[in-house]
Design an enzyme around this catalytic site. Structure first.
Site, PDB file in Angstrom:
ATOM      1  N   CYS A   1       1.492  -1.291   0.032  1.00  0.00           N
ATOM      2  CA  CYS A   1      -0.217   0.020  -0.441  1.00  0.00           C
ATOM      3  C   CYS A   1       0.919   1.066   0.018  1.00  0.00           C
ATOM      4  O   CYS A   1       2.110   1.415   0.307  1.00  0.00           O
ATOM      5  CB  CYS A   1      -1.134   0.077   0.990  1.00  0.00           C
ATOM      6  SG  CYS A   1       0.075   0.092   2.696  1.00  0.00           S
TER       7      CYS A   1
ATOM      8  N   CYS B   1       3.631   1.492   2.923  1.00  0.00           N
ATOM      9  CA  CYS B   1       4.301   0.185   2.846  1.00  0.00           C
ATOM     10  C   CYS B   1       5.374   1.477   1.651  1.00  0.00           C
ATOM     11  O   CYS B   1       6.816   1.558   2.119  1.00  0.00           O
ATOM     12  CB  CYS B   1       4.476  -0.762   1.441  1.00  0.00           C
ATOM     13  SG  CYS B   1       3.181  -1.535   2.829  1.00  0.00           S
TER      14      CYS B   1
ATOM     15  N   CYS C   1       4.002 -23.456  23.379  1.00  0.00           N
ATOM     16  CA  CYS C   1       5.478 -23.255  23.945  1.00  0.00           C
ATOM     17  C   CYS C   1       6.172 -22.268  23.154  1.00  0.00           C
ATOM     18  O   CYS C   1       5.915 -22.762  21.546  1.00  0.00           O
ATOM     19  CB  CYS C   1       6.074 -24.153  25.506  1.00  0.00           C
ATOM     20  SG  CYS C   1       7.409 -25.436  24.442  1.00  0.00           S
TER      21      CYS C   1
ATOM     22  N   CYS D   1       7.952 -24.010  20.234  1.00  0.00           N
ATOM     23  CA  CYS D   1       6.878 -24.222  19.097  1.00  0.00           C
ATOM     24  C   CYS D   1       7.580 -23.125  18.690  1.00  0.00           C
ATOM     25  O   CYS D   1       6.833 -23.013  16.900  1.00  0.00           O
ATOM     26  CB  CYS D   1       6.418 -24.783  19.845  1.00  0.00           C
ATOM     27  SG  CYS D   1       5.231 -26.055  20.317  1.00  0.00           S
TER      28      CYS D   1
ATOM     29  N   ASP E   1       1.125  19.497  13.691  1.00  0.00           N
ATOM     30  CA  ASP E   1       0.378  20.318  12.560  1.00  0.00           C
ATOM     31  C   ASP E   1      -0.375  21.489  12.574  1.00  0.00           C
ATOM     32  O   ASP E   1      -1.465  20.976  14.430  1.00  0.00           O
ATOM     33  CB  ASP E   1      -0.393  19.720  11.340  1.00  0.00           C
ATOM     34  CG  ASP E   1      -1.167  20.105  10.139  1.00  0.00           C
ATOM     35  OD1 ASP E   1      -0.576  21.234   9.516  1.00  0.00           O
ATOM     36  OD2 ASP E   1      -2.536  20.267  10.131  1.00  0.00           O
TER      37      ASP E   1
ATOM     38  N   ASP F   1      -4.158  15.011  10.184  1.00  0.00           N
ATOM     39  CA  ASP F   1      -4.611  14.819  10.268  1.00  0.00           C
ATOM     40  C   ASP F   1      -5.460  14.602   8.564  1.00  0.00           C
ATOM     41  O   ASP F   1      -6.439  14.800   7.558  1.00  0.00           O
ATOM     42  CB  ASP F   1      -6.216  15.632  10.631  1.00  0.00           C
ATOM     43  CG  ASP F   1      -7.056  17.015   9.887  1.00  0.00           C
ATOM     44  OD1 ASP F   1      -5.130  17.672   9.758  1.00  0.00           O
ATOM     45  OD2 ASP F   1      -7.467  17.675  10.397  1.00  0.00           O
TER      46      ASP F   1
ATOM     47  N   ASP G   1      -0.555  15.876   5.009  1.00  0.00           N
ATOM     48  CA  ASP G   1      -0.392  15.737   6.100  1.00  0.00           C
ATOM     49  C   ASP G   1       0.102  13.843   5.878  1.00  0.00           C
ATOM     50  O   ASP G   1       1.830  13.600   6.781  1.00  0.00           O
ATOM     51  CB  ASP G   1       0.104  15.686   7.474  1.00  0.00           C
ATOM     52  CG  ASP G   1      -1.254  17.001   8.080  1.00  0.00           C
ATOM     53  OD1 ASP G   1      -0.734  17.708   7.811  1.00  0.00           O
ATOM     54  OD2 ASP G   1      -2.403  16.979   8.543  1.00  0.00           O
TER      55      ASP G   1
END
Length: 846
Positions: free
Chosen positions: A12, A15, A91, A94, A526, A735, A739
């Site tokens: 996306c 990333c 555990c 594993c 901001d 927001d 930004d």
């Protein structure tokens, strides 16, 4: 020079931004371009040809892959996420073996395994047989795996329905671990009582003169006790056969060795009796160990029962959120109403909400009204009134009134589903702090097995102790060791922490964000829409005649022209000017605007009555050579009062015609939030496009440590990069869509929930409420979780580092102290329980 890389793992825009951020911070990098669609990254740098390895390592550290491709043609390379429910993990050892088995598959780029929920997330290159390859790899490692959809995992300690894949599969029920363990503990307790009775009676009771009979009676009760706890032997043997021993292997070896040794001693007693050697019988009777094996199994199982009960409470947050969604919904069908399953709702359906009803989807009210309690989703305690045009979100409850709304986000797209998914993803992700513990867990059990053998051999050969002494020492080492405490230390705290965050409307997208936030020492905010309401209002207008004279304050002669020009803009200032003009009788309906154009970051231009006018900030006036110096005194007075200024000018005559002063209302709680951040030792920085004087006024009112004024929308990312130059961890709070780049550049990006989808997608932390005080909550919660994790890890390492040598007899030469296997098993049970209960303390966070 320019080098081209192929990047893998990007799914996306977030990333993409993180990859760019990781590479841009490298010394010598001048520019980075990352293409999300092709996976192609172009890097301009001055580091020479060998710099490619530095770039690749930076991308790898950010959680992605990269390879140098020079000028090869672009190739579309992408990764996908697959989810699996893994069975048989008991555990941390594993967990480590499952992750290792899957990571070895070609095409797999990352594996996250959650021991608590059993959920495994695999990032891999697309392939038709990848799911089967993963399942086969897990199966070859001795576990089970089943592909599941990208949906919240069932709570690990609650019964929940599931189904096998395929259209013809029949439903099955996942057993409740708590109930199963309770039965196991109950039967073990009922069997241990007679076993202990006969063991004690053989030494001091009525069976003292019948030691062989006492041995047979103990064997009668230890066999069913072993059967009740057979899971340790089945799982432990399976893990040993796969050369990946786990905690069950330790318990099985410890208790099994006790039983086998006791069987040998029983045979010795039988031979002694047959030969009439009473001394031989008495000596062998003193070395029976049946009750120790039974007590080891009981204590370990009881510890697991308490641990499972505590684990159940760690998933309460997700369970609570899942229970908020109603099962049915009342929708309008033609002229009537019909009740349908909530998961059959479609976008565009008109949903009827009555008093006391939960809202099943997101949408907009079309008729009626009511008061909605949104605290369960956003944490906002004050109910919100709803009327036509207002939005409603799924999972909230209508307290009174009736209304209808049009659904626009249903199913997995609804706010509630997205919140559940965020909490689940964060819970199932791994924090960087857990990596060392995970590596230790992978080799812990083999090391303990070697330590047990070494301890037993040492005392028998070098210490010249009896077989009984050496064997019990080895068994004590086996049963006191606890890999589970290591494996649970981090994930259990993260699960509780993210759940607590969701209760307060603070959503961490992953465990890394939760960890990184506690290191932040500078928060950049901001201004518009974050610190302030983002709704400006015009408080004063100064208008000037063509000759520079100043008419009466607020004169509307030129206001109509400026308002008409601004009416074509979408900027918040434009709406404020239009509202002011309307309130002061400046009718713009007959004013025609031609050749309208917006100048990004500066203002607008257009022709009214054949004259070209400008309306914007001081930068626009400077660009168009409009002199402001004659009005400098009046302008400074307004700026020092904290006003944002909007200038209107006649471009043809190069004359300033009006100055409009605007104020943005500071949000309730912003000042409290800034003070609270300072009390936490955090430096605050205000990013604003306002002038220096206006920014200083805002900083003085709220107490910011530093202001960066005159920031253009595309300049925030550069500001964050500059703040990071000294190596400090920076958090960005914003927001808006402008930004997004700054949120991605920051070490931790926080988006307030009322912001745009782009900002929410790019941020690492999402605040559901539009309240800056939640930033403080997020930071405090992050610090509390990390303190909890450190304490858990300290205890897990301290317990094993101290307990294993004591069990091996380190204190015996100096003090004559030995640790019995029963005490060792009790200590092991308490170790895991301590980690879980310590993590549960986070639920008291306020």
């Amino acid at each position: 020079m320019k080098q081209i890389f192929q990047v893998g793992g990007m799914r996306c825009a977030s990333c993409q931004a993180h990859v760019a951020k990781a590479v841009k911070t490298l010394p010598g990098v001048e520019n980075v371009d990352v293409n999300l669609i092709t996976g192609r990254m172009t890097v301009d740098h001055s580091g020479g040809r060998d710099f490619a390895q530095t770039v690749i390592q930076a991308v790898k550290s950010a959680g992605f892959t990269a390879e140098l491709v020079e000028d090869a043609p672009p190739a579309v390379v992408a990764t996908v996420k697959s989810f699996f429910q893994v069975g048989g993990m008991r555990c941390a050892s594993c967990q480590a073996h499952v992750a290792k088995a899957v990571r070895a598959l070609p095409g797999v780029e990352n594996v996250d395994v959650n021991l608590v929920t059993g959920r495994m997330t695999v990032d891999h290159r697309p392939g038709p047989d990848m799911a089967k390859s993963v399942v086969d790899a897990v199966k070859a490692a001795g576990f089970t795996a089943e592909p599941v959809e990208d949906a919240p995992a069932p709570a690990p300690a609650k019964p929940s329905p599931s189904s096998e894949p395929g259209p013809k599969s029949a439903p099955k029920t996942i057993p409740d671990p708590v109930r199963e363990l309770f039965r196991q503990v109950l039967w073990s307790f009922l069997l241990i009582l007679p076993l202990m009775y006969f063991a004690m009676s053989s030494m001091h009771g009525w069976l003292k003169d019948y030691p062989l009979d006492a041995a047979w009676l103990q064997l009668v009760f230890v066999i069913p006790l072993l059967y009740v706890n057979r899971v340790y032997f089945v799982s432990g043997a399976k893990r040993l056969l796969h050369l990946s021993p786990n905690m069950d292997s330790l318990v099985a070896l410890g208790s099994g060795a006790s039983v086998l040794y006791s069987l040998v001693m029983t045979g010795e007693m039988l031979l002694g009796k047959m030969q009439g050697d009473a001394a031989r019988v008495t000596e062998a009777a003193g070395n029976l160990y049946f009750e120790t094996a039974g007590m080891i199994l009981l204590l370990v199982t009881f510890g697991k029962y308490l641990e499972a009960r505590a684990k159940r409470r760690t998933t309460d947050a997700v369970s609570r959120l899942m229970n908020l969604s109603p099962k049915t919904a009342c929708v309008v069908r033609g002229e009537s109403e019909a009740e349908i399953p909530a998961d059959e709702l479609a976008v565009g359906d008109i949903v009827v909400i009555r008093p006391g009803s939960s809202i099943p989807a997101d949408g907009v009210v079309v008729s009626g009204g009511g008061t909605v309690d949104e605290s369960s989703v956003t944490g906002e305690s004050v109910p919100a009134g709803k009327s036509p045009g207002d939005r409603v979100v799924s999972g909230t409850m209508n307290l009174n009134g009736s209304f209808r709304f049009r659904a626009d986000r249903v199913g997995r797209d609804s706010t509630l589903s997205r919140i559940i998914q965020l909490v689940e993803n964060a819970s199932n992700s791994s924090a960087p702090i857990s990596r060392f513990a995970d590596r230790v867990s992978g080799v812990f059990v083999p090391v303990v097995l070697l330590a047990a053998v070494a301890a037993g051999c040492f005392w028998f050969f070098a210490g010249h102790q009896t077989v009984f002494f050496s064997l019990t020492t080895a068994i004590a080492v086996l049963v006191i060791s606890c890999p589970c405490a290591l494996g649970l230390a981090t994930p259990i705290a993260i699960m509780v922490g993210t759940g607590v965050g969701s209760r307060y409307g603070v959503l961490f997208k992953n465990a890394t964000a939760l960890e990184e936030l506690h290191r932040v020492r500078t928060v950049a905010l901001d201004k518009t829409g974050t610190v302030t309401e983002g709704r400006h209002r015009v408080t004063r207008v100064l208008t000037f005649g063509p000759d520079g004279s100043e008419p009466a304050d607020g004169d509307t002669a030129f206001l109509r022209t400026a308002a008409a020009l601004e009416s074509k803009s979408e900027h918040p200032f434009a709406r404020a000017v239009a509202q002011y003009a309307s309130e002061h009788g400046a009718d713009i309906s007959g004013v025609a605007v031609e050749e309208f154009a917006a100048v990004p970051g500066m203002g607008v231009t257009g022709r009214v009555g054949g004259v070209r006018y400008l309306c914007g900030n001081a930068r626009l006036m400077a660009r168009e050579n409009i002199p402001l110096a004659p009005f400098e005194t009046r302008i400074r007075e307004l700026e020092e009062g904290g006003h944002s200024l909007l200038f209107a000018a006649d471009s043809d005559a190069k004359k300033l015609r009006a100055v409009m002063a605007l104020l943005d209302t500071v949000k309730d709680g912003s000042a409290d939030a800034i003070r609270a951040m300072k009390s936490l030792g955090i430096r605050t920085v205000l990013l604003t496009g306002d002038t220096e004087n206006a920014a200083k006024a805002a900083a003085a009112e709220l107490g910011f440590d530093r202001i960066i004024a005159g920031v253009l929308p595309d300049g925030k990312e550069a500001c964050i990069r500059d703040l990071q130059a000294d190596g400090a961890k920076i958090c960005m709070v914003g927001d808006g869509i402008n930004d997004a780049a700054a949120l991605a550049r920051a070490d931790v990006g926080i988006a307030i929930g009322s912001g745009t989808d782009v900002a929410l997608e790019t941020a690492d932390v999402v605040l559901l409420r539009n309240d800056l005080r939640d930033v403080v909550t997020a930071i405090r919660l992050s610090r509390a979780v990390m303190r909890n994790i450190r304490l858990n890890l300290f205890w897990a390492f301290f317990y094993n580092v101290l307990g294993i040598p004591i069990a091996a007899g380190a204190l015996y030469p100096a003090f004559g102290w030995r640790l019995s296997p029963m005490l060792g098993s009790a200590a092991m049970a308490c170790s895991s329980l301590f980690v879980v209960t310590n993590a549960l303390r986070l639920r008291k966070f306020r």
